[in-house]
Design an enzyme around this catalytic site. Structure first.
Site, mmCIF file in Angstrom:
data_model
loop_
_atom_site.group_PDB
_atom_site.id
_atom_site.type_symbol
_atom_site.label_atom_id
_atom_site.label_comp_id
_atom_site.label_asym_id
_atom_site.label_seq_id
_atom_site.Cartn_x
_atom_site.Cartn_y
_atom_site.Cartn_z
ATOM 1 N N PHE A 140 110.362 73.355 162.433
ATOM 2 C CA PHE A 140 109.791 72.474 161.407
ATOM 3 C C PHE A 140 110.950 71.940 160.557
ATOM 4 C CE2 PHE A 140 106.600 75.772 162.356
ATOM 5 C CZ PHE A 140 105.504 75.005 162.716
ATOM 6 N N ASP A 171 110.862 69.399 165.440
ATOM 7 C CA ASP A 171 109.828 68.849 164.553
ATOM 8 C C ASP A 171 108.931 67.934 165.393
ATOM 9 O OD1 ASP A 171 109.756 68.646 161.193
ATOM 10 O OD2 ASP A 171 108.596 67.111 162.257
ATOM 11 N N SER A 172 107.691 67.771 164.932
ATOM 12 C CA SER A 172 106.781 66.885 165.680
ATOM 13 C C SER A 172 106.987 65.418 165.305
ATOM 14 C CB SER A 172 105.328 67.290 165.421
ATOM 15 O OG SER A 172 105.080 67.278 164.034
ATOM 16 N N ARG A 179 118.366 77.253 151.585
ATOM 17 C CA ARG A 179 119.354 76.711 152.536
ATOM 18 C C ARG A 179 120.721 77.307 152.253
ATOM 19 N NH1 ARG A 179 116.671 71.432 150.992
ATOM 20 N NH2 ARG A 179 114.951 71.314 152.455
ATOM 21 N N CYS A 216 104.163 77.829 152.580
ATOM 22 C CA CYS A 216 104.034 77.045 151.336
ATOM 23 C C CYS A 216 102.572 76.807 151.007
ATOM 24 C CB CYS A 216 104.820 75.742 151.428
ATOM 25 S SG CYS A 216 104.284 74.682 152.766
HETATM 26 N N1 SAH Z 1 112.241 72.772 156.772
HETATM 27 C C1 SAH Z 1 112.092 71.410 156.279
HETATM 28 C C2 SAH Z 1 110.721 71.132 155.692
HETATM 29 C C3 SAH Z 1 109.580 71.393 156.638
HETATM 30 S S1 SAH Z 1 108.106 70.578 156.214
HETATM 31 C C4 SAH Z 1 113.212 71.117 155.274
HETATM 32 O O1 SAH Z 1 114.004 72.010 154.975
HETATM 33 O O2 SAH Z 1 113.304 70.003 154.776
HETATM 34 C C5 SAH Z 1 107.150 70.736 157.625
HETATM 35 C C6 SAH Z 1 107.567 69.890 158.813
HETATM 36 O O3 SAH Z 1 106.765 70.294 159.909
HETATM 37 C C7 SAH Z 1 107.360 68.392 158.684
HETATM 38 O O4 SAH Z 1 108.575 67.750 158.930
HETATM 39 C C8 SAH Z 1 106.331 68.028 159.776
HETATM 40 O O5 SAH Z 1 106.665 66.803 160.424
HETATM 41 C C9 SAH Z 1 106.479 69.171 160.721
HETATM 42 N N2 SAH Z 1 105.305 69.583 161.515
HETATM 43 C C10 SAH Z 1 104.028 69.726 161.116
HETATM 44 N N3 SAH Z 1 103.276 70.273 162.103
HETATM 45 C C11 SAH Z 1 104.110 70.506 163.143
HETATM 46 C C12 SAH Z 1 103.951 71.076 164.452
HETATM 47 N N4 SAH Z 1 102.788 71.575 164.844
HETATM 48 N N5 SAH Z 1 105.031 71.158 165.228
HETATM 49 C C13 SAH Z 1 106.230 70.683 164.830
HETATM 50 N N6 SAH Z 1 106.448 70.158 163.624
HETATM 51 C C14 SAH Z 1 105.404 70.050 162.789
#
Ligand code: SAH
Length: 412
Positions: free
Chosen positions: A245, A266-267, A218, A356
């Protein structure tokens, strides 16, 4: 010392090379009737001491090694190892730039199965194995004692357990969440990460409450936005960052202060709610931020079809490959996302892309991203290989620990 386990001669090498896992196939003989969670000594067929660790015949990993020296695993050992891990965080950046970071990184801190994260005055603990689960209350007490010494005058108020992870089933354990020591934490804890304030939900949030492993990336995003999009003093940058995400929006928080517009996708509705609270916490005008609840796969395809383009895209999907069997499917998912992301970056813009999945190596990930680029008709340069911060060390003897990898790309 309740049990002695003889290792097959042809399977001694990983033990001697200090890999912490012993699989059932490496075991020649078990003596002394050890029970799950007992400490066992590993010996060669000739009876030579090899290592000492904890036993769980219910797991395919029957022993996780705690030491390669002939020493007892007693309270003194525990105190020494926990203190060493915590002390090492004092020396890196984690200490100065925030109050939330990983204190104990399991196998990579030579304490297999134990994860401990600090969130301001609380600790969040994950017990991933049977033995650690048995020891967790003692560990919590010791952590508090060590932190009282090392963090003085800051006090730890409580240790909260977040052992709600699937891998525990492989050890014959069910999920557990709750207080291990001290006061119940509030629903939301305010932490500081690199100068940004963030709300963390350690009771119900993802992982132990927050994606601490992305902290330094970040900061890297902040640098890209700050250096690569220069502006006159006091003039905000006229750039748009698409944070895919986004979870609680942490990547976006780091560039909002530069004046960027951020679109969080995000979902999870709860994640986006937290993201909105985080924007308010940092006193950023809400009209520069969007929160979109959508499936990123569909969202990106729509944006591509509409010809939308962004200055910077952050692509940080969840773990697609839980095991080696899922690598091929996961690779298709990563390729699809990266292909559309490439097409949605403005020429001269940037893509920060991550995986990840432990089962996908950095090398394979780069190949997948290359495949996506080839199909996208664009050009891209690697500016940096990305990984977790220094509070998430990876033991050189434990490559399995290197789950987070990413690339910072300039896209033409
Ligand atoms: N970038 C974030 C961490 C991401 S973790 C940070 O810096 O904190 C992955 C995220 O993807 C989760 O919040 C989960 O809710 C979301 N997610 C999982 N599958 C998804 C999809 N198909 N579409 C959108 N979001 C999704």
């Amino acid at each position: 010392m309740t049990g002695i386990i003889t290792i097959k001669p042809e399977r001694e090498k990983p033990v001697l090379n200090q890999h912490p896992w012993v699989f059932s196939g490496a075991v020649d003989r078990v003596e002394g009737n050890p029970q799950p969670g007992d400490i066992v000594t590993l010996v060669s067929r000739k009876g030579r001491f090899l290592a000492r660790g904890y036993y769980n015949p219910k797991s395919q990993i029957v022993v996780r090694i705690l030491t390669w020296q002939d020493e007892p695993i007693d309270d003194d050992w525990w105190r020494r190892m926990l203190d060493r891990a915590i002390q090492s965080r004092e020396n890196d950046h984690s200490w100065q730039i925030g109050d939330a970071y990983r204190l104990v990184n399991a196998e990579s801190d030579y304490i297999p199965g134990l994860i401990v994260d600090r969130y301001a005055q609380w600790l969040s603990l994950q017990a991933l194995t049977f033995y650690i689960d048995q020891q967790k209350r003692k560990i919590a007490r010791m952590l508090v004692e060590i932190c009282a010494e090392r963090f003085r005058p800051i006090q730890i108020l409580g240790v909260f357990e977040r052992s709600d992870v699937d891998v525990r089933s492989k050890e014959g354990l069910s999920p557990e969440v709750g207080l291990l020591w001290g006061e119940e934490p509030p629903d939301r804890i305010q932490i500081t990460a690199d100068g940004i304030a963030v709300w963390v939900d350690i009771r119900k949030g993802h992982k132990t409450g927050f994606y601490l492993d992305q902290r330094e990336n970040r900061t890297q995003l902040f640098k890209v936005a700050n250096w690569h999009f220069p502006t006159l003093p006091n003039i905000p940058r006229n750039i748009t960052v698409l944070n895919l995400f986004s979870y609680s929006g942490a990547f976006g928080l780091h560039v909002l202060e530069l004046g960027a517009k951020v679109i969080n996708v995000d979902s999870s509705y709860e994640a986006l709610e937290l993201a909105e609270e985080n924007v308010k916490l940092n006193n950023v005008p809400l009209d520069r931020v969007e929160f979109i609840q959508a499936n990123v796969f569909e969202y990106l395809r729509d944006m591509r079809d509409n010809g939308e383009q962004y200055d910077i895209i952050v692509l940080d999907p969840p773990k697609f490959a839980q095991s080696a069997q899922q690598v091929e499917r996961a690779a298709r998912g990563y390729k699809d996302l990266n292909l559309h992301a490439f097409q949605c970056v403005k020429p001269g813009g940037y893509l920060m892309t991550f995986s990840c999945s432990g089962a996908i190596s950095a090398d394979l990930f780069q190949k997948i991203v290359f495949g996506a680029l080839a199909d996208s008709g664009r050009q891209a340069q690697i500016l940096r290989h990305l990984g977790p911060g220094e509070d998430h060390p990876v033991a050189l003897t434990f490559p399995e620990g290197a789950y987070l990898k990413g690339l910072l790309l300039r896209v033409y």
